[in-house]
Design a protein around this motif. Structure first.
Motif, short mmCIF file in Angstrom:
data_model
loop_
_atom_site.label_atom_id
_atom_site.label_comp_id
_atom_site.label_asym_id
_atom_site.label_seq_id
_atom_site.Cartn_x
_atom_site.Cartn_y
_atom_site.Cartn_z
N ASP A 191 0.76 -1.34 0.23
CA ASP A 191 0.03 0.09 -0.14
C ASP A 191 0.84 1.15 0.03
OD1 ASP A 191 1.03 -0.07 2.63
OD2 ASP A 191 -1.00 0.23 3.49
N ARG A 192 2.11 1.14 -0.25
CA ARG A 192 3.02 2.41 -0.15
C ARG A 192 4.43 1.88 -0.94
NH1 ARG A 192 3.09 -0.92 3.98
NH2 ARG A 192 5.24 -1.03 5.22
N PRO A 193 5.07 2.97 -1.46
CA PRO A 193 6.45 2.75 -2.20
C PRO A 193 7.53 2.54 -1.22
CG PRO A 193 5.85 5.17 -2.26
CD PRO A 193 4.49 4.38 -1.37
N HIS A 194 8.18 1.68 -1.57
CA HIS A 194 9.49 1.50 -0.81
C HIS A 194 10.92 1.96 -1.42
CE1 HIS A 194 7.52 -0.68 2.31
NE2 HIS A 194 6.61 -1.26 1.61
N ASP A 195 11.88 2.17 -0.74
CA ASP A 195 13.34 2.23 -1.32
C ASP A 195 14.09 0.93 -1.03
OD1 ASP A 195 15.85 3.25 -2.41
OD2 ASP A 195 15.70 4.72 -1.12
N CYS A 196 14.14 0.09 -1.71
CA CYS A 196 14.76 -1.22 -1.20
C CYS A 196 15.46 -1.92 -2.18
CB CYS A 196 13.72 -2.00 -0.33
SG CYS A 196 12.40 -2.76 -1.24
N ASP A 197 16.39 -3.14 -1.80
CA ASP A 197 17.10 -3.54 -2.74
C ASP A 197 16.41 -4.99 -2.77
OD1 ASP A 197 19.36 -1.79 -3.23
OD2 ASP A 197 19.39 -2.05 -1.05
N LEU A 198 15.76 -5.52 -1.69
CA LEU A 198 15.13 -6.95 -1.58
C LEU A 198 13.77 -6.72 -0.81
CD1 LEU A 198 15.71 -9.76 -2.26
CD2 LEU A 198 16.67 -9.99 0.13
N LEU A 199 12.89 -7.28 -1.39
CA LEU A 199 11.45 -7.17 -0.75
C LEU A 199 10.56 -8.60 -0.62
CD1 LEU A 199 8.81 -4.60 -1.19
CD2 LEU A 199 8.07 -7.01 -1.38
N LEU A 200 10.34 -8.94 0.62
CA LEU A 200 9.66 -10.07 0.97
C LEU A 200 8.11 -9.97 1.48
CD1 LEU A 200 9.62 -13.21 1.68
CD2 LEU A 200 10.48 -12.43 4.09
N ASP A 201 7.47 -10.70 0.62
CA ASP A 201 5.94 -10.87 0.81
C ASP A 201 5.78 -12.07 0.92
OD1 ASP A 201 3.35 -10.84 1.29
OD2 ASP A 201 2.65 -9.00 -0.04
N GLN A 202 5.51 -12.90 1.92
CA GLN A 202 5.35 -14.19 2.28
C GLN A 202 3.95 -14.78 2.07
OE1 GLN A 202 7.07 -15.12 6.12
NE2 GLN A 202 5.19 -14.40 6.83
N ASN A 203 3.08 -13.84 1.75
CA ASN A 203 1.70 -14.35 1.68
C ASN A 203 1.14 -15.09 0.38
OD1 ASN A 203 0.30 -13.12 4.15
ND2 ASN A 203 1.39 -11.74 3.64
N LEU A 204 -0.25 -15.62 0.62
CA LEU A 204 -0.94 -16.23 -0.47
C LEU A 204 -2.06 -15.31 -0.87
CD1 LEU A 204 -1.42 -18.94 -2.08
CD2 LEU A 204 -3.15 -19.37 -0.21
N LEU A 205 -1.67 -14.53 -2.06
CA LEU A 205 -2.75 -13.74 -2.65
C LEU A 205 -2.87 -13.79 -4.09
CD1 LEU A 205 -1.61 -10.65 -0.33
CD2 LEU A 205 -3.79 -11.88 -0.03
N PRO A 206 -3.83 -13.38 -4.67
CA PRO A 206 -3.97 -13.41 -6.02
C PRO A 206 -2.96 -12.47 -6.79
CG PRO A 206 -6.24 -13.45 -5.07
CD PRO A 206 -5.16 -13.04 -4.09
N GLU A 207 -2.54 -12.85 -7.91
CA GLU A 207 -1.57 -11.91 -8.54
C GLU A 207 -0.32 -11.23 -7.78
OE1 GLU A 207 -4.53 -9.00 -10.17
OE2 GLU A 207 -4.61 -10.08 -12.14
N MET A 208 0.28 -12.09 -7.35
CA MET A 208 1.39 -11.76 -6.37
C MET A 208 2.52 -10.88 -6.98
SD MET A 208 1.22 -12.38 -2.97
CE MET A 208 2.94 -12.63 -2.30
N GLU A 209 2.78 -11.29 -8.27
CA GLU A 209 3.89 -10.79 -8.91
C GLU A 209 3.47 -9.27 -9.49
OE1 GLU A 209 6.68 -11.71 -9.99
OE2 GLU A 209 6.38 -13.89 -9.01
N ARG A 210 2.19 -8.82 -9.49
CA ARG A 210 1.75 -7.50 -9.82
C ARG A 210 1.61 -6.35 -8.72
NH1 ARG A 210 -3.29 -7.59 -13.63
NH2 ARG A 210 -2.87 -5.61 -13.51
N ARG A 211 1.56 -6.92 -7.41
CA ARG A 211 1.43 -6.06 -6.26
C ARG A 211 2.27 -5.03 -6.04
NH1 ARG A 211 -1.57 -7.48 -1.70
NH2 ARG A 211 0.23 -7.37 -0.52
N TYR A 212 3.66 -5.16 -6.43
CA TYR A 212 4.72 -4.29 -6.37
C TYR A 212 5.27 -3.66 -7.35
CZ TYR A 212 4.35 -6.22 -1.34
OH TYR A 212 3.75 -6.58 -0.24
N LYS A 213 4.51 -3.84 -8.47
CA LYS A 213 5.29 -3.69 -9.67
C LYS A 213 5.56 -1.89 -9.88
CE LYS A 213 4.32 -3.74 -14.61
NZ LYS A 213 3.57 -4.08 -15.70
N LYS A 214 4.92 -1.06 -9.11
CA LYS A 214 5.03 0.16 -9.23
C LYS A 214 5.70 0.97 -7.61
CE LYS A 214 1.69 1.26 -12.98
NZ LYS A 214 0.84 2.12 -13.34
N LEU A 215 5.89 -0.14 -6.88
CA LEU A 215 6.07 0.37 -5.55
C LEU A 215 7.66 0.23 -5.16
CD1 LEU A 215 2.97 -1.20 -3.65
CD2 LEU A 215 3.25 1.16 -4.30
N VAL A 216 8.27 -0.52 -6.07
CA VAL A 216 9.82 -0.68 -5.41
C VAL A 216 10.78 -0.22 -6.68
CG1 VAL A 216 9.41 -2.46 -4.16
CG2 VAL A 216 9.91 -2.97 -6.48
#
Length: 349
Positions: free
Chosen positions: A113-138
């Motif tokens: 729900d917010r942008p991040h400035d990071c080199d590695l991001l982990l989301d360990q959940n089971l959700l639809p369309e996981m690949e798209r969730r962070y497309k514009k946030l990292v």
């Protein structure tokens, strides 16, 4: 030696999930020889004692300051190799301000729900369309670790899973609604179970506001109910239970790994999507949100499973299929080592 700082939300107001998954990762990193320091705010209901009890250095910080915002650990000899951020209130602005103090930054998130400035991001959940969730946030080049293959679980859960029993009848329950459980779902469940003959292990955190009442109630039913406060034995307790009563969150993955069927109440909005999907896949039975939970829901659901034990077996088998048994925490550690050892990438900003 890797020098790791973990900025985590240690408050039980949102449950203990942040700290427990960070502790699982910290313990795995320590086994690799890393020095790990936790950075937390000292606020009501914090889990600082649990962090210290597990042998980690803990530094209280105040994020309101812009001068050296991480406090003492940024002055560790050699600086910080990796800053790990697991905090719903922190995002791109704070992470960018921390760039001078760390070679690399990793974020653990599940809200997207917010942008991040990071080199590695982990989301360990089971959700639809996981690949798209962070497309514009990292940032471009940020590596994403998404899904249950990277679930952060402690080693004892994998050990217990290797010999976990098949569930085909209900004799013994595990009741755990998070360390804090401010709405006292624990007490509500116990009230509905008094007329049932099953035994139960009940787990609460040391800061549970209803602790005295729960202790008294369990003393009165000591032949059937055993209360555990801030226990280290969760893997053992899950392994011997036939059914769990609990909330959504990271405990889902511990239960699933051990094939433990569960009746789940969601206590926060961010738990709903994953719990609904697990319910649809047959890996748990979602009783609803805490706001909409009907009176008698626990008693009714357990009575139904007692009458139809085959449903318990089906749920157990479905749960086992959710979390890969080969160790998500180890995969995250390897990703961290790859990041820090990359020869072609200048990690120092």
């Amino acid at each position: 030696m890797m020098r790791i700082a973990i900025r985590a939300d240690s408050s039980t107001r949102i449950g203990s999930g942040h700290i427990m998954r960070c502790l699982a990762l910290a313990e795995a990193l320590r086994r690799e020889g890393a020095r790990v320091v936790f950075l937390c705010r000292e606020e009501a209901g914090h889990l600082g004692e649990e962090i210290a009890r597990r042998g980690f250095e803990l530094v209280w910080v105040d994020d309101s300051g812009q001068n050296d915002p991480a406090g003492h650990p940024v002055r560790m000899a050699g600086g910080i190799d990796l800053l790990i951020v697991d905090h719903y209130a922190l995002g791109h602005t704070w992470e960018e301000a921390m760039r001078p103090f760390a070679r690399a930054i990793m974020v653990i998130d599940d809200l997207a729900d917010r942008p991040h400035d990071c080199d590695l991001l982990l989301d360990q959940n089971l959700l639809p369309e996981m690949e798209r969730r962070y497309k514009k946030l990292v940032p471009d080049g940020c590596r994403l670790l998404l899904g249950l293959a990277y679930a952060l679980l402690r080693e004892e859960f994998y050990t217990a899973a290797a010999t976990a029993k098949e569930r085909n009848q209900i004799n013994h329950l595990l009741i755990f609604f998070g360390g804090g459980d401010p709405d006292n779902l624990t007490g509500r469940a116990l009230g509905e179970l008094e007329s049932l003959s099953v035994t139960a292990d009940i787990v609460i955190g040391g800061g549970n506001p209803h602790r005295r009442d729960l202790e008294a109630r369990c003393r009165d039913k000591s032949d059937r109910w055993t209360l555990h406060v801030q226990t280290d034995r969760m893997a053992e307790l899950m392994a011997r239970a036939d059914l769990a009563l609990g909330a959504g969150g990271s405990t889902h993955w511990e239960r699933c790994l051990l094939g433990l069927p569960a009746l789940v109440v969601t206590v926060a909005d961010n738990q709903v999507a994953t719990t609904r999907l697990l319910h649809q896949k047959g890996a748990c039975r979602w009783l609803g949100t805490i706001e909409d939970l009907p009176v008698g829901a626990f008693r009714e659901a357990i009575s139904d499973l007692l009458a139809h034990p085959q449903q318990l077996s089906i749920m157990s088998c479905a749960a086992r299929k959710m979390v890969p048994p080969d160790g998500g925490t180890g995969k995250v550690v390897e990703a961290i080592k790859t990041l820090l050892n990359a020869e072609k990438v200048d990690l120092i900003r």
